[in-house]
Design an enzyme around this catalytic site. Structure first.
Site, PDB file in Angstrom:
ATOM      1  CE  LYS A  16      -7.522   5.504 -12.905  1.00 37.60           C
ATOM      2  NZ  LYS A  16      -7.049   6.221 -11.813  1.00 37.60           N
ATOM      3  NE  ARG A  91      -1.297   8.554 -13.376  1.00 34.36           N
ATOM      4  CZ  ARG A  91      -1.735   7.490 -12.992  1.00 34.36           C
ATOM      5  NH1 ARG A  91      -1.614   6.510 -13.770  1.00 34.36           N
ATOM      6  NH2 ARG A  91      -2.294   7.270 -11.836  1.00 34.36           N
ATOM      7  NE  ARG A 132      -5.460   2.014  -3.574  1.00 30.41           N
ATOM      8  CZ  ARG A 132      -5.477   2.701  -4.715  1.00 30.41           C
ATOM      9  NH1 ARG A 132      -6.578   2.519  -5.580  1.00 30.41           N
ATOM     10  NH2 ARG A 132      -4.419   3.368  -5.234  1.00 30.41           N
ATOM     11  NE  ARG A 164      -1.208   1.762  -5.447  1.00 20.98           N
ATOM     12  CZ  ARG A 164      -1.811   2.152  -6.684  1.00 20.98           C
ATOM     13  NH1 ARG A 164      -2.592   1.488  -7.108  1.00 20.98           N
ATOM     14  NH2 ARG A 164      -1.376   3.302  -7.016  1.00 20.98           N
ATOM     15  NE  ARG A 175      -1.355   7.947  -6.245  1.00 24.37           N
ATOM     16  CZ  ARG A 175      -1.958   6.825  -5.834  1.00 24.37           C
ATOM     17  NH1 ARG A 175      -1.876   6.744  -4.347  1.00 24.37           N
ATOM     18  NH2 ARG A 175      -2.489   5.978  -6.644  1.00 24.37           N
TER      19      ARG A 175
HETATM   20  P1  AMP Z   1      -2.152   3.644 -10.776  1.00 24.68           P
HETATM   21  O1  AMP Z   1      -1.736   2.288 -10.489  1.00 24.68           O
HETATM   22  O2  AMP Z   1      -2.491   4.083 -12.028  1.00 24.68           O
HETATM   23  O3  AMP Z   1      -2.539   4.691  -9.568  1.00 24.68           O
HETATM   24  O4  AMP Z   1      -0.482   4.355 -10.713  1.00 24.68           O
HETATM   25  C1  AMP Z   1       0.335   3.940  -9.804  1.00 24.68           C
HETATM   26  C2  AMP Z   1       1.760   4.894  -9.969  1.00 24.68           C
HETATM   27  O5  AMP Z   1       2.315   4.437 -11.215  1.00 24.68           O
HETATM   28  C3  AMP Z   1       1.506   6.532 -10.273  1.00 24.68           C
HETATM   29  O6  AMP Z   1       1.249   7.338  -9.084  1.00 24.68           O
HETATM   30  C4  AMP Z   1       2.636   6.714 -11.168  1.00 24.68           C
HETATM   31  O7  AMP Z   1       3.830   7.005 -10.404  1.00 24.68           O
HETATM   32  C5  AMP Z   1       2.975   5.428 -11.929  1.00 24.68           C
HETATM   33  N1  AMP Z   1       2.177   5.678 -13.286  1.00 24.68           N
HETATM   34  C6  AMP Z   1       1.104   4.745 -13.678  1.00 24.68           C
HETATM   35  N2  AMP Z   1       0.812   5.095 -14.833  1.00 24.68           N
HETATM   36  C7  AMP Z   1       1.647   6.475 -15.199  1.00 24.68           C
HETATM   37  C8  AMP Z   1       1.786   7.097 -16.339  1.00 24.68           C
HETATM   38  N3  AMP Z   1       0.884   6.891 -17.767  1.00 24.68           N
HETATM   39  N4  AMP Z   1       2.742   7.941 -16.467  1.00 24.68           N
HETATM   40  C9  AMP Z   1       3.767   8.166 -15.490  1.00 24.68           C
HETATM   41  N5  AMP Z   1       3.450   7.198 -14.314  1.00 24.68           N
HETATM   42  C10 AMP Z   1       2.639   6.566 -14.171  1.00 24.68           C
END
Ligand code: AMP
Length: 222
Positions: A16, A91, A132, A164, A175
């Site tokens: 994404k 989410r 990654r 990460r 996740r």
């Molecule tokens: P991402 O970069 O989108 O994969 O997000 C990494 C992490 O950030 C996720 O696994 C969550 O712990 C947190 N996170 C990102 N977006 C949200 C959201 N909308 N609500 C809650 N936690 C979030």
């Protein structure tokens, strides 16, 4: 021209973020990536960052009150009249209903809202997330699919890349579990509204982007 809002859905590792970056290079649209805003807060070691990190490192969702604060700050500063791409928000159902309420309040009639689903099997997710590398500037690399020009260094800003904390096999499994639990109903909403565009994410980065652009053009969004 009417304002456009695209909401990207897809499991972790579906690409994404990469597709959103490519779209931003082609347009002057704005991006909202909650994950990247949270990583910035972690880099700054701010109060919000320290709190968020407790959840992120375990692969859990960060509590809503933190997300809302970040979102409000972003919306005040950034939105205006530009088209907007959302990556990683909403989410869950609570966030989706908050978002819909917020959009209904703040957007002009005629705004087009579409959801983009980038689909990928769990097997492929696991393969992709091992290998990654991320950068605090938002760039993402992969040792096999998208390696940086200099090992360990970001092509975009020259900073050191990192793995990460949530890209470890056990955390990836958590996740994915959260993603599958929440995502079906969120996508149903957009499917029923006739506003869901599905893209096969199990292709090269360029082919996924080509499909995305062609679908956006077909729906008169580009
Ligand atoms: P991402 O970069 O989108 O994969 O997000 C990494 C992490 O950030 C996720 O696994 C969550 O712990 C947190 N996170 C990102 N977006 C949200 C959201 N909308 N609500 C809650 N936690 C979030």
């Amino acid at each position: 021209m009417n304002k456009i809002i695209l909401i990207f859905f897809g499991p972790p590792g579906s690409g994404k973020g990469t597709q959103v970056e490519l779209l931003l290079q082609k347009t002057n649209w704005h991006e909202l990536s909650i994950g990247s805003l949270l990583r910035h807060e972690i880099e700054k070691a701010s109060k919000v960052g320290k709190l968020a990190n407790k959840y992120i490192k375990d692969g859990k969702l960060v509590p809503d009150e933190v997300i809302k604060k970040i979102l409000e700050k972003f919306l005040k500063k950034e939105v205006g009249t530009k088209n907007l791409v959302l990556d990683g928000y909403p989410r869950d159902q609570q966030q989706q209903s908050d978002l819909i309420k917020m959009l209904l309040k703040s957007i002009k009639s005629g705004t087009q809202i579409y959801a983009i689903e980038i689909s990928l099997s769990d097997k492929e997710v696991k393969e992709r997330l091992c290998g990654r590398y991320a950068c605090y500037c938002g760039e993402v690399f992969h040792l096999k699919y998208n390696p940086p020009k200099k090992p360990g260094i970001c092509d975009n800003c020259g900073k050191k890349l990192f793995i990460r904390t949530d890209d470890k096999p056990k955390i990836i499994a958590t996740r994915l579990k959260i993603y599958h639990k929440e995502i079906g109903l969120l996508l149903d909403y957009w499917r029923k509204a006739g506003k869901l565009i599905k893209i096969n994410g199990e292709q090269s980065i360029n082919k996924v982007f080509k499909d995305l652009v062609s679908q956006l053009k077909k729906n008169k969004l580009l």
